[in-house]
Motif scaffolding. Structure first.
Motif, PDB file in Angstrom:
ATOM      1  N   SER A   1       0.835  -1.204   0.000  1.00  0.00           N
ATOM      2  CA  SER A   1       0.000   0.000   0.000  1.00  0.00           C
ATOM      3  C   SER A   1       0.873   1.258   0.000  1.00  0.00           C
ATOM      4  O   SER A   1       0.466   2.295  -0.505  1.00  0.00           O
TER       5      SER A   1
ATOM      6  N   SER B   1     -12.091  -3.265  -2.304  1.00  0.00           N
ATOM      7  CA  SER B   1     -10.773  -2.686  -2.572  1.00  0.00           C
ATOM      8  C   SER B   1     -10.452  -2.746  -4.051  1.00  0.00           C
ATOM      9  O   SER B   1      -9.851  -1.821  -4.609  1.00  0.00           O
TER      10      SER B   1
ATOM     11  N   PHE C   1      -5.200   4.805   2.747  1.00  0.00           N
ATOM     12  CA  PHE C   1      -5.222   3.350   2.837  1.00  0.00           C
ATOM     13  C   PHE C   1      -5.535   2.888   4.251  1.00  0.00           C
ATOM     14  O   PHE C   1      -5.349   3.629   5.220  1.00  0.00           O
ATOM     15  N   GLN C   2      -5.963   1.634   4.304  1.00  0.00           N
ATOM     16  CA  GLN C   2      -6.371   1.071   5.589  1.00  0.00           C
ATOM     17  C   GLN C   2      -5.299   1.230   6.666  1.00  0.00           C
ATOM     18  O   GLN C   2      -5.568   1.648   7.762  1.00  0.00           O
TER      19      GLN C   2
ATOM     20  N   ASP D   1      -9.919   3.637   1.841  1.00  0.00           N
ATOM     21  CA  ASP D   1     -10.061   2.186   1.942  1.00  0.00           C
ATOM     22  C   ASP D   1     -10.026   1.784   3.414  1.00  0.00           C
ATOM     23  O   ASP D   1      -8.972   1.682   4.019  1.00  0.00           O
ATOM     24  N   GLU D   2     -11.160   1.539   3.964  1.00  0.00           N
ATOM     25  CA  GLU D   2     -11.286   1.163   5.366  1.00  0.00           C
ATOM     26  C   GLU D   2     -10.405   2.030   6.249  1.00  0.00           C
ATOM     27  O   GLU D   2      -9.548   1.520   6.980  1.00  0.00           O
TER      28      GLU D   2
END
Ligand SMILES: Nc1ncnc2c1ncn2[C@@H]1O[C@H](COP(=O)(O)OP(=O)(O)OP(=O)(O)O)[C@@H](O)[C@H]1O
Ligand SMILES: Nc1ncnc2c1ncn2[C@@H]1O[C@H](COP(=O)(O)OP(=O)(O)OP(=O)(O)O)[C@@H](O)[C@H]1O
Ligand SMILES: [Mg+2]
Ligand SMILES: [Mg+2]
Lengths: 275, 434, 431, 352, 352
Positions: free
Chosen positions: B317, E42, E80-81, E157-158
């Motif tokens: 990520s 996702s 991002f998560q 995303d979460e």
């Protein structure tokens, strides 16, 4: 990978850079079954005569290749076995057990890890002589084991470090003692480490050259590395095709092991340790 | 001591034993040897006392009276009663009588004359060896006789009746001793020999360039394969793992095949009218390039594995984030990946510095330090000095001193790197307090 | 059911040996066979197993192995090695004098050339038995010489001129340069020396007047002038383009095939190379193509010379006195002319004993006969001195640094002097 | 089995993590140890099960001092946050492990495992490996393993932290059900107040190694001993209003508004500062003591809606109401508070 | 900026994870993608920001087709998560990174970073490294980094999955506040329905790569299109009763009881099976259509209490009531249901 980058320039660059190795390797294989006239790079004849050494020594006075191969297997196998079995307990002790001098031991392992090993060879020779192990395979195995141990312990410690403490705590709460916890609960978790370390020490011992040459020069304990080097160094009968055939024969187990176990081998640095 | 302590020590015991036997003891022995002049001439296990022509020539230089030295040089065999008695005891009265009768009182210079005389005897022993042993019963000099202990030697020279005073006797023992003696000369030699200086310089060159190549190229391989799709990456990794896993003997043979006059490069380039040459040994530049590449490929293999696993540990990520933030590939590598590989890079650098410092297998097998001594690095120099040279003049003492220098550097460096790697964190206390 | 029975295992290690040298080892086996028969006749039962080993990577590895094995008490019974090892190994007590076990006055030992026996003598004691003899001559490729303007007769007379000091190394340089300039040979192939360290190079030192050892004191000699001249000669050769700068380290394999095919004009090598030229390299007409001579003198200080570097059978110290004695018997038998001739001819070495010329195999071999006659009388050996190994090592390294242009000859000699002073100490005389 | 910690002290190196803590848990009770991260909950648990040695004090199981009894002999069952299942054993073996260790015979083991598997509703999973199980199932296995040898004490260290919202809800009742059914004394470590409140008989709130309040969930919610506890309990969380005491009223800081104070608190002197805690369910349109403000945020939570009302001085009050009432962001509202349901705290945070 | 996915298809190897999905998000809207783990949330997000290539279909930003524009040029901000902060950069550098990459000059960067840091309330943290920040603070930094270059689209995303309960609550309003303030179009991926409902204008519920319902939170809660949606939305979750249609009543399975059905659903034929969904807030003591059962479980949740009532046929109904009412486990109760508030589903799960 993401779709944001092109990969072909990387592939091309890598391919070009890999050329020397690929060429060397390709010819290593091709030359064992062909004859090539000097100065030409194109093989002109298929032949199996370079593999004759499998049935008869290439020159008189040379050991039988099969005996040497057996030695090499014994050497590499035993080394690997001992390294693994010794590392597997020491690594655990260093990673998990309360004991006196723990810090000192661990520092020691790291220091040895970075030690000029072969330079101590005269003294090592004397140690072997005192223990009557000079010129024996067992002697070389022990020395090789000793040299591999710091690495092995370090790797195993890394693997143990990744086993969750909670598993051990759970084991203890379940009523098991530390030894049982280690044997029944922790040991099964580090199998990848054992496999990787075993393979690595095997490969390393399989390739070892200086130690057998110096510490077991006797024909009875000859291994493939010294056998092959002697063949090459014999300056009055050089025969690259023969060398390559012996070389390929010598390298085959290594490559087989790599092809079969490469995933396991890559684990060697998966132990969460920096090395 | 609690039970867990015992368990811990028990678990460590095999490793400790092996380490003590093959690391600790050798280090200590090496340290001891480094203060001796041990060599293949002196032997390792200890010496004997022997007066030889050489000893005799040497003695006057040390202030031993020339006349007495002269006497020592005589290889005298005298048929005297003592000798005859011994002969009788060993070889029968008949022979003793016969010798006594014909040779009594005679003096021979050198055993061979006496042997010839003895061979004429009717009662002579059957084997030539026994004749020689019998002849030795009449030897009245110490020339060329080895005495295992100093006492025996002193007794023997006392018997000679040379009227030596104590200091002369001590001097004689000293010069006649064939074994090794204590000395600090090795370290003086290391400090003064031009060849050690060159070995040191070579080592610097070797470690410096190879290290740069190892890390740089290893990093490149790891990054390149990281960006490739699975199958391609696996292929290139398999190719580049070869240098590391192939036995050195084969690996070097492949290089020789590539670089020799009759090898691949020469053959290939001869199509373009380039005269064949030995690309490995043509000049010291060639040799260095070969050495750096040979070792560099091996090191880069290792670097590739290490860096690849470190790369895998970077959360994807984070890479995604940098891409949506607008970073190009080079920017991603430079700003995101490299900074996060700082530790692996540092570790690899430290680790390989030490390995390179002390390894010589590949050089030994490829250039063996040549051409000239231009690629002879310290470790190889040590090996050559102590164990491996054409003349068979193995200088264990000097070799040990050279090795010890490396040991000291190795320990110092690893202490530094223990600090660098935050050793205390590695030894986090066990969380189960039993 | 014999009163006396003995089982013995005799190990023989030979360094630097190839296929053609098998008789170094086989001779012992043959001797064992003979000895067993002799004992049998005497009614004694002797059982000898000979273990032969010669697959060492090189001389360095061989010597290392012997030394360490001896320290470990597992030395082979017999080693076949350079006579130069006698000095250090006898001092270390690793070998025992062969003269303590055999009768030097009796056949066949009394037939061995005296100068060879001398070479295996150290401190006045005969430590080993010469196993073979050789020498390291100069070779000329006749065809090239002819193209340089030498007539057949002149070529045939060359050895004599060399011996008389009329054809010197300077002439060698000139001829080699001419050959290169006339493109008879490639650049770097005018003079094509040995590719690695070896006694050969001491010959050039002698050619320029260098002496290796002081007879009086037994000390080694560094003659700076001779050494400088010697280095200078090779530097000149490189500068003139007749020798390659990177010549040292050339593969032997390549070297053999080149010299045996006339790629080089002049070179030097060992007498035993003859075997390789005429077999593996396929040079059928050796005498038609090659002339050989002593190493020419370098200048007026020196002389034409050659060095012989015999291998010797040495007896190692063993616990079992009787085994040593039997081993010595084996050496004695192996030195018989007939047995030794097998080795001499098969490996193109020179014989050790006078009687060998009366053996048909030897006498019929033109090479053995001529080389023995032309070279051996002028051959000297390197000194038996425990430190000679180091001396030779340093000398060669100095040569390499000068040769490869790393240092000038004078600087190289200065470094050699420093190293020798440091390492050899008072075993060295500097001139 | 009663559990008592007396003057429990634990230090790591130089830092005392817990000092002189006292805690008693009745037999069959389920107690929650609730507190922010790092306050010493796990440390306390580890001391109870014997993984950590105690540096001071005593631990009693029933009347027996077990302070220096090794873990192995304490007969406690522990469920860890990440379950700590043995990955190489299948579920059956995992559960059977404690019995196997104490060398029960095969038949007994088999019976017990089946029995406990049924209790936790996983009899059909016994052949699988842990990795093949969902989080909730793993959770149950861990529970089964902890319970199978009928421990005197059950310890749960954040057993639900790794589960997703829905599963967490399910497992809460499941664990409680089993604990109640077996009647085992249990300690549940958590930092989630809903979990603590919904599962346990009593809650011990810890802060910095100290137990700051020990009470039943209802009492804890209604009668927090301090501002810390009040802030910790309740979802959506309580809101606070600062002000000074003015007779029986609270004069809000930087504001003209004031609120009546409950009569049943011992008021400090006039002019002293005081902090009033108002739970969202106690700020409703129809309550008496009115306050005006602007709706600054609306959150629909299904059956309920949460409003943030920003008062003129900038303080924010939360109100939770059943959905269906039409309010919009920016709307000016005047809603009320029930003074008797407010909680008043002194400046040092203690309850008045 | 309007976002439109047209016939979006995504396959990994052989398995099509998403097939022909269509989705349109209005400019300035915040849309939640809600669904169980592995349903493709996702994946959809990654396609929108360009990290995954689309295997079919088009993606429009406004009217521009950006299907094959690389991430770098799409101008989207992503949170991002696990935040994906760059651990080696301090907070300032983290936020400045997108600007630095596009080579803004130092002064502009400085201004913008300060501005955005204030917006997310972290101006005092700029010198720290990510590791020195709490989860909530890291969350804000990630948000700041995503917003700093004024993206056309914000993707989350979460973003709250790793936060603890209390913080999650706080960050919810924070993110919504900022999104509303900047007016940016946003997609929030989550599997937590409370999150989706409380933060977004509309919710798209996904299941197995398909959008099964797209609606406002309130409508989604009150009018779920299917049993799946109904079960997914609501906390505590809805309970279901199975039975067969008997005129206008539902005859409960294995039970003598029956329930009246709401008049405004199109009833299937008599004798067909039907499933009735009853939310806990709609099963209350004073509601008309009575059902009897035994209280099998009680959970105190602070201001409310949750009861599980087991009916005679074993079905369980949940009821949530304000705390204070005295009921005990095992008590027999007869509580009621409002037939008009029940949700009826056909056997295939679709809403009737
Ligand atoms: N082995 C240890 N060495 C040093 N300090 C420790 C150790 N274990 C815990 N601590 C410290 O003790 C304190 C309490 O830790 P503990 O694990 O009990 O917290 P916790 O309440 O369980 O927190 P969390 O909710 O994060 O699990 C923490 O400040 C922690 O840093
Ligand atoms: N790189 C990939 N290769 C193969 N399959 C993948 C890959 N990425 C995702 N999938 C599969 O695609 C499906 C959707 O994955 P996705 O990550 O979009 O789910 P998600 O809805 O985000 O779930 P979660 O809530 O667990 O994050 C899953 O079944 C997953 O296994
Ligand atoms: Mg904890
Ligand atoms: Mg996802």
């Amino acid at each position: 990978m993401t779709s944001n980058f092109k990969t072909w320039p990387v592939t091309l660059l890598l391919a070009v850079l890999s050329l020397p190795i690929v060429i060397m390797f390709a010819y290593l294989i091709v030359d064992t079954v062909t004859d090539t006239t000097a100065g030409s790079l194109i093989p002109d004849r298929f032949t199996l005569e370079h593999w004759r050494f499998l049935f008869e020594p290439p020159q008189t006075g040379r050991a039988d290749i099969w005996a040497v191969t057996l030695n090499t297997f014994l050497f590499a196998g035993s080394t690997s076995l001992i390294v693994v079995s010794v590392s597997v307990t020491s690594g655990y002790a260093l990673s998990r057990l309360n004991m006196p001098f723990r810090k000192f031991f661990l520092g020691g392992v790291l220091t040895l890890h970075a030690f000029p090993t072969v330079t101590l060879i005269i003294a090592i020779f004397l140690m072997l002589q005192m223990t009557g192990l000079y010129n024996t395979l067992i002697g070389v195995i022990l020395v090789k084991t000793a040299l591999e141990l710091p690495f092995g312990i370090w790797i195993m410690k890394g693997f143990y470090d990744t086993v969750p403490w909670e598993i051990e705590m759970a084991g203890i709460a379940d009523g098991a003692d530390r030894f049982t916890v280690w044997r029944k609960l922790v040991l099964p978790q580090v199998h990848p480490g054992l496999a990787a370390l075993g393979l690595f020490s095997f490969l390393s011992a399989w390739s070892e050259f200086i130690l057998p040459q110096v510490l077991a020069p006797d024909g009875a304990s000859q291994v493939l590395s010294t056998y092959m080097q002697n063949l090459i160094k014999d300056d009055r009968a050089p025969d690259f095709n023969l060398f390559k055939s012996v070389g390929l024969f010598y390298a085959l187990p290594v490559m087989t092991i790599y092809l079969i176990f490469n995933q396991k081998l890559m684990n060697i640095y998966g132990g969460g340790t920096k090395g | 001591m609690r039970r867990a302590h015992l368990l811990g020590l028990g678990f460590m015991a095999p490793a400790l034993l092996i380490v003590c036997l093959f690391f600790l003891a050798p280090v200590i022995m090496t340290a001891v040897f480094s203060f001796t002049n041990m060599s293949s001439g002196t032997g390792i296990s200890g010496g004997a006392y022997e007066v030889t022509e050489k000893t005799v020539r040497r003695l006057p230089e040390h202030g031993f009276p020339e006349a007495k030295a002269e006497m020592l040089a005589q290889d005298v065999y005298r048929i005297d009663p003592a000798g005859l008695t011994a002969l009788g005891a060993g070889y029968g009265k008949a022979l003793a009588d016969e010798v006594g009768k014909s040779l009594s009182g005679k003096t021979f210079n050198g055993r061979r004359d006496l042997e010839r005389a003895l061979k004429k005897m009717k009662a002579r022993p059957r084997s030539i060896r026994e004749i020689k042993v019998a002849a030795d019963l009449f030897k009245r000099s110490v020339l060329n006789t080895r005495y295992e202990t100093e006492d025996a030697f002193v007794a023997a020279i006392t018997d000679l009746d040379l009227k030596l005073d104590t200091s002369e006797r001590a001097l004689l023992s000293k010069v006649a001793y064939t074994g090794w003696t204590w000395t600090t000369e090795n370290y003086e030699l290391i400090a003064t020999l031009p060849s050690t200086l060159r070995a040191a310089a070579n080592t610097l060159t070797y470690v410096g360039f190879t290290l740069a190549f190892n890390v740089g190229f290893g990093l490149f391989l790891a990054l390149a394969t990281f960006y490739l799709p699975g199958a391609q990456a696996a292929t290139f990794r398999a190719i580049w793992i070869l240098p590391r896993i192939l036995p050195p003997v084969i690996y070097i043979m492949m290089w020789k095949w590539l670089t020799w006059d009759t090898g691949f490069i020469s053959s290939f380039l001869s199509n373009f009218d380039v005269t064949p040459r030995n690309w490995m040994l043509h000049s010291d530049i060639n040799a260095w390039v070969s050495i750096v590449l040979i070792n560099g490929f091996v090191g880069a293999s290792l670097g590739m594995i290490l860096f690849s696993s470190a790369l895998r540990a970077i959360p994807s990520s984070m890479l995604y984030a940098s891409e949506v933030d607008g970073a190009s590939r080079l920017q991603q590598i430079w700003y995101i990946i490299l900074p996060q590989l700082r530790w692996p890079i540092l570790f690899t650098t430290a680790y390989q510095t030490l390995s390179l410092l002390t390894s010589f297998d590949y050089i030994y097998l490829s250039t063996d330090g040549g051409p000239g001594s231009s690629t002879e690095v310290w470790a190889l120099y040590t090996f050559h000095t102590a164990l491996n040279n054409y003349g068979g003049a193995l200088q264990y003492g000097l070799g040990a001193a050279l090795a010890l220098v490396l040991v000291v550097i190795g320990i110092a460096a690893s202490l530094v790197y223990l600090r660098l790697f935050n050793f205390d964190k590695l030894v986090a206390k066990p969380r189960i307090e039993q | 059911g014999n009163a006396f029975a003995k089982d013995l295992t005799i190990t023989v290690w030979a360094g630097g040996s190839n296929d053609s040298d098998v008789y170094r080892l086989d001779a012992i086996e043959m001797a064992a066979d003979l000895l067993t028969r002799e004992w049998e006749i005497r009614g004694e039962d002797l059982n000898i197993t000979v273990e032969k080993k010669r697959d060492f990577a090189g001389w360095s590895e061989f010597k290392q192995a012997v030394t360490l094995a001896a320290e470990a008490g597992t030395a082979p019974n017999i080693v076949v090695t350079s006579h130069l090892d006698i000095a250090p190994w006898s001092q270390a007590g690793l070998i025992v004098p062969v003269e303590d076990y055999v009768d030097l006055d009796a056949w066949p030992l009394n037939n061995i050339y005296d100068n060879l026996m001398e070479i295996t003598t150290y401190n006045g004691v005969v430590y080993g038995l010469p196993q073979d003899a050789e020498s390291r001559p100069f070779f000329f490729w006749k065809d090239t010489m002819k193209k340089l303007g030498y007539s057949d007769e002149e070529i045939a007379a060359l050895p004599a001129k060399v011996e008389a000091g009329e054809y010197t190394l300077q002439n060698v340089l000139e001829d080699a340069k001419k050959a290169v300039d006339m493109e008879l040979v490639e650049k770097g192939y005018g003079f094509y020396p040995r590719v690695s360290n070896g006694p050969d190079y001491a010959q050039f030192y002698q050619s320029f007047g260098g002496e290796l050892m002081d007879k009086e004191s037994g000390k080694l000699i560094l003659d700076k002038q001779a050494m400088t001249d010697f280095y200078q000669f090779f530097v000149d050769a490189v500068e003139a383009g007749v020798t390659r700068k990177n010549h040292i380290g050339t593969e032997w394999d390549q070297w053999y095939s080149e010299v045996a095919s006339g790629k080089a004009a002049i070179w030097h090598g060992g007498t035993w190379h003859y075997a390789r030229y005429t077999t593996k390299e396929g040079l059928d007409d050796f005498f038609g193509n090659i002339e050989f001579s002593l190493i020419p003198a370098g200048n007026e200080n020196g002389r034409a010379n050659t060095i012989t570097h015999p291998l010797a059978y040495l007896l190692t110290a063993q616990e079992d006195e009787e085994a040593v004695e039997i081993t010595a018997q084996l050496l004695k038998i192996a030195s018989e002319p007939r047995i030794n001739t097998l080795h001499a001819i098969k490996s193109a070495h020179l014989g050790i004993a006078k009687e060998q010329s009366n053996i048909e195999l030897y006498a019929n071999d033109r090479w053995a006969a001529e080389a023995t006659k032309r070279l051996l009388p002028h051959a000297n050996a390197q000194p038996n001195n425990p430190n000679y190994g180091q001396f030779s090592e340093i000398m060669f390294k100095g040569l390499e640094t000068a040769w490869t242009g790393t240092k000038s000859p004078a600087e190289a000699v200065a470094e050699v002097e420093a190293e020798m002073q440091a390492v050899l100490g008072d075993d060295l005389i500097v001139r | 089995m009663r559990i008592a910690l007396e003057n429990f002290t634990k230090t790591f190196g130089d830092t005392a993590v817990i000092e002189n803590m006292n805690l008693e848990i009745a037999s069959g009770e389920m107690l929650a140890l609730l507190g922010p991260s790092g306050c010493g909950k796990s440390t306390t648990l580890f001391a109870v099960c014997g993984i950590h040695r105690m540096d001071g004090g005593r631990l009693l199981f029933g009347d027996k001092d077990v302070t220096s009894v090794p873990s192995q002999n304490r007969n406690v069952g522990v469920v860890f946050q990440n379950y700590a299942l043995y990955p190489h054993m299948n579920i059956y073996e995992n559960i059977a492990f404690p019995l196997k260790i104490r060398k029960d015979n095969k038949k007994t083991i088999d019976e017990k495992v089946q029995e406990i598997a049924e209790l936790v509703h996983i009899p059909e999973l016994l052949d699988r490996k842990p990795i093949q199980l969902s989080g909730g199932q793993q959770q149950r296995v861990a529970l089964a393993r902890a319970l199978v040898r009928e421990p005197d004490v059950l310890l749960l260290d954040e057993p639900l932290a790794n589960l997703d919202a829905k599963l967490r809800l399910e497992m809460r009742s499941e664990i409680r059900r089993i604990q109640q059914k077996t009647g085992i004394t249990a300690i549940l470590v958590t930092h989630d107040q809903v979990e603590a409140m919904s599962m346990c008989d009593r809650i011990a709130i810890m802060d910095k190694g100290q137990i700051v309040q020990l009470s039943t969930p209802k009492d804890m919610y209604e009668n927090p001993a301090s501002e810390f506890v009040a802030g910790f309990m309740g979802n959506p969380p309580i809101s606070f209003l600062d002000g000074t005491v003015d007779e029986n009223d609270l004069r809000l800081a930087n504001s003209s508004q004031s609120l009546p104070l409950s009569s049943n608190i011992s008021l400090p002197n006039d002019g002293e500062t005081l902090r009033l805690g108002i739970r969202p369910e106690h700020f409703q349109p129809n309550y008496p003591a009115k306050l005006s403000g602007k709706i600054s945020f609306i959150e629909t939570q299904g059956r309920e809606v949460l409003y943030d009302v920003t008062l003129e001085n900038g303080d924010v009050l939360r109100s939770i109401q059943s959905s269906g009432m039409p309010h919009a962001i920016g709307e000016l509202v005047t809603w009320g508070i029930d003074p008797d349901k407010t909680l008043a705290f002194a400046a040092n945070g203690s309850r008045l």
